[in-house]
Scaffold this motif. Sequence first.
Motif, PDB file in Angstrom:
ATOM      1  N   CYS A 120     -29.913   0.486 -34.360  1.00  0.00           N
ATOM      2  CA  CYS A 120     -30.370  -0.906 -34.400  1.00  0.00           C
ATOM      3  C   CYS A 120     -31.233  -1.192 -33.164  1.00  0.00           C
ATOM      4  O   CYS A 120     -30.874  -0.804 -32.063  1.00  0.00           O
ATOM      5  CB  CYS A 120     -29.158  -1.828 -34.421  1.00  0.00           C
ATOM      6  N   SER A 122     -31.798  -4.041 -31.817  1.00  0.00           N
ATOM      7  CA  SER A 122     -31.293  -5.084 -30.913  1.00  0.00           C
ATOM      8  C   SER A 122     -29.965  -4.743 -30.248  1.00  0.00           C
ATOM      9  O   SER A 122     -29.764  -5.102 -29.104  1.00  0.00           O
ATOM     10  CB  SER A 122     -31.257  -6.448 -31.587  1.00  0.00           C
ATOM     11  N   CYS A 123     -29.056  -4.030 -30.938  1.00  0.00           N
ATOM     12  CA  CYS A 123     -27.785  -3.711 -30.274  1.00  0.00           C
ATOM     13  C   CYS A 123     -27.531  -2.209 -30.146  1.00  0.00           C
ATOM     14  O   CYS A 123     -26.608  -1.801 -29.452  1.00  0.00           O
ATOM     15  CB  CYS A 123     -26.615  -4.391 -30.984  1.00  0.00           C
ATOM     16  N   CYS A 134     -28.281  -4.685 -39.662  1.00  0.00           N
ATOM     17  CA  CYS A 134     -27.305  -4.040 -38.797  1.00  0.00           C
ATOM     18  C   CYS A 134     -25.899  -4.489 -39.167  1.00  0.00           C
ATOM     19  O   CYS A 134     -25.653  -5.685 -39.335  1.00  0.00           O
ATOM     20  CB  CYS A 134     -27.617  -4.378 -37.341  1.00  0.00           C
ATOM     21  N   CYS A 137     -24.603  -6.463 -35.630  1.00  0.00           N
ATOM     22  CA  CYS A 137     -25.149  -7.734 -35.168  1.00  0.00           C
ATOM     23  C   CYS A 137     -25.957  -8.472 -36.237  1.00  0.00           C
ATOM     24  O   CYS A 137     -26.358  -9.616 -36.028  1.00  0.00           O
ATOM     25  CB  CYS A 137     -25.994  -7.521 -33.908  1.00  0.00           C
TER      26      CYS A 137
HETATM   27 ZN   LIG Z   1     -27.460  -4.450 -34.211  1.00  0.00          ZN
END
Ligand SMILES: [Zn+2]
Length: 143
Positions: A120, A122-123, A134, A137
């Motif tokens: 992912c 973003s995380c 994801c 998140c």
């Molecule tokens: Zn994520």
Amino acid sequence: MIYLFCGILGGAILGAICVPLFRKEQTLESAIVEETEWDLLQRKKEVTLGNIQDLDFEYKCGKLSQEDYQKVRAEMSAEAAVVFQEIEHIESGADLDALIRREISARKNKARTAIPTTACSSCGSPNPLTNKFCVECGAKLKH
Ligand SMILES: [Zn+2]
């Protein structure tokens, strides 16, 4: 003597770093192996429904165009329908022999190939390549 000491120390440090990683991987792997098709479908159902929920939320927030939303929503609904059908098939108890054979061959395949994942953006959580969002998140995954 000092070399021996350094060697032991180095080995201990390396071991301390590697052992938890290795252990985590092992438990993860055994968890996958112990998982039945039923468990897998239940989890897939949760993820699919979660993804649809996320998609609806993103659309409500105005992050998606109606065209994109309808297209992705239709794909996800089809995905969910397949999962529901498979669950229903297992629940009805029909064709149990075929189910067992399929389960065994699936396990053999699983042992040979790891599930391809994408991180992912973003995380950083690993997600199956087939996921659009994801699992951790809920961010949209870029492939
Ligand atoms: Zn994520």
